[in-house]
Write an enzyme that holds these catalytic residues in place. Structure first.
Site, PDB file in Angstrom:
ATOM      1  N   GLU A  82       0.804  -1.222   0.000  1.00 51.83           N
ATOM      2  CA  GLU A  82       0.000   0.000   0.000  1.00 51.83           C
ATOM      3  C   GLU A  82       0.839   1.276   0.000  1.00 51.83           C
ATOM      4  O   GLU A  82       0.310   2.371  -0.197  1.00 51.83           O
ATOM      5  CB  GLU A  82      -0.953  -0.010   1.191  1.00 51.83           C
ATOM      6  CG  GLU A  82      -2.052  -1.062   1.044  1.00 51.83           C
ATOM      7  CD  GLU A  82      -2.999  -1.122   2.230  1.00 51.83           C
ATOM      8  OE1 GLU A  82      -2.635  -0.595   3.299  1.00 51.83           O
ATOM      9  OE2 GLU A  82      -4.081  -1.694   2.079  1.00 51.83           O
ATOM     10  N   GLU A 113       7.225 -22.189   7.699  1.00 50.14           N
ATOM     11  CA  GLU A 113       7.641 -21.309   8.798  1.00 50.14           C
ATOM     12  C   GLU A 113       8.670 -21.963   9.716  1.00 50.14           C
ATOM     13  O   GLU A 113       9.281 -21.289  10.542  1.00 50.14           O
ATOM     14  CB  GLU A 113       6.440 -20.859   9.611  1.00 50.14           C
ATOM     15  CG  GLU A 113       5.791 -21.924  10.467  1.00 50.14           C
ATOM     16  CD  GLU A 113       4.696 -21.331  11.351  1.00 50.14           C
ATOM     17  OE1 GLU A 113       4.792 -21.517  12.577  1.00 50.14           O
ATOM     18  OE2 GLU A 113       3.766 -20.697  10.830  1.00 50.14           O
TER      19      GLU A 113
END
Length: 271
Positions: A82, A113
């Site tokens: 953004e 992960e």
């Protein structure tokens, strides 16, 4: 040394959720969400130190990287993605890196992960250096992918920060500028996309917004460098040009805006 306890994994204060009416479920979630802002408030001194360190690096020409797994990784990618449309900065100035790669943005990538080496490998793909800053995001504060990456950053002289939702975590210990915000047990036990994710999003908003202000991408309270990617933003930018230049002619202001590509450039040119 005190035992490290993951508060994020502690049992929910609510029981038998499957028997609750919808209204009670909503009320419970809302009540828990109300506590998040207060938890973040307690961490403001840590957040301030992190933001100042990031700003120093970026003002000197460095980049900001977020790195995480699962929800934490996705939130970092969201914040990074953004920045260009909102503040007109180049793509890649703020970069999100997620365990499992692009596929993991929309679906879970099994075991990604848990890899202690892959995070650093993923950062190396961006030619990361000591001019950059890396912020690890992990609700638990124990994610191997993130801890491994930040550990290698430290060995290579790269400044690091983190956002964790447990106090005294291994991630914080591996980080130069840790932020630890304890939001408590989740409404659904261990579902850290809820309060923990909300806290992380609030802190990421603070980081990117404050850093972009420090970089001169905001004037007064306006996004004068935003990209004109749709009609709504063109209209917003046109009205900003009208206000800044004292113009009554909407079409003239719009023409100036589209000619120069941003509110700031249009106003600077007209002046």
């Amino acid at each position: 040394m005190a035992e490290f306890i993951k508060v994020t994994e502690q049992p929910s204060h609510y029981r038998h959720l499957e028997k609750m009416p919808v209204r009670d479920i909503m009320a419970g979630i809302n009540n828990e969400d109300k506590t998040v802002a207060f938890a973040v408030e307690k961490a403001l001194p840590q957040i301030e130190k992190l933001i100042e360190a990031i700003s120093d690096k970026m003002l000197a020409g460095g980049r900001l990287f977020y790195i995480g797994a699962g929800t934490s990784g996705r939130l970092g990618i969201l914040d990074a993605s953004e920045c260009p449309p909102t503040y007109g900065v180049p793509y890649g100035l703020v970069q999100g890196v997620i365990a499992g790669g692009d596929m993991a943005i929309t679906r879970a990538v099994e075991k990604s992960e848990d890899d202690t080496e892959q995070g650093w490998i993923d950062l190396l793909a961006y030619n990361i250096s000591s001019t950059d800053f890396v912020t690890g995001i992990a609700s638990s504060g124990t994610t191997p992918y993130v801890i491994g990456a930040l550990g290698q950053c430290r060995l290579n002289g790269i400044s690091t920060g983190c956002i964790a939702c447990n106090i005294g975590s291994p991630l914080a210990a591996a980080t130069d500028y840790p932020v630890e915000v304890e939001v408590g047990p989740e409404f659904i036990t261990g579902s850290t996309r809820m309060k923990s994710g909300t806290a992380q999003k609030m802190i990421l908003n603070m980081i990117s917004t404050t850093v972009m202000i420090q970089l001169g991408r905001v004037e007064d309270n306006r996004m004068v460098n935003m990209q004109l990617t749709n009609d709504k933003l063109v209209d917003r930018g046109t009205r900003m040009v009208m206000e800044k230049l004292g113009l009554d002619d909407y079409e003239k202001a719009k023409s100036l805006l589209l000619q120069h590509g941003s509110v700031k450039k249009a106003v600077d040119s007209a002046r």
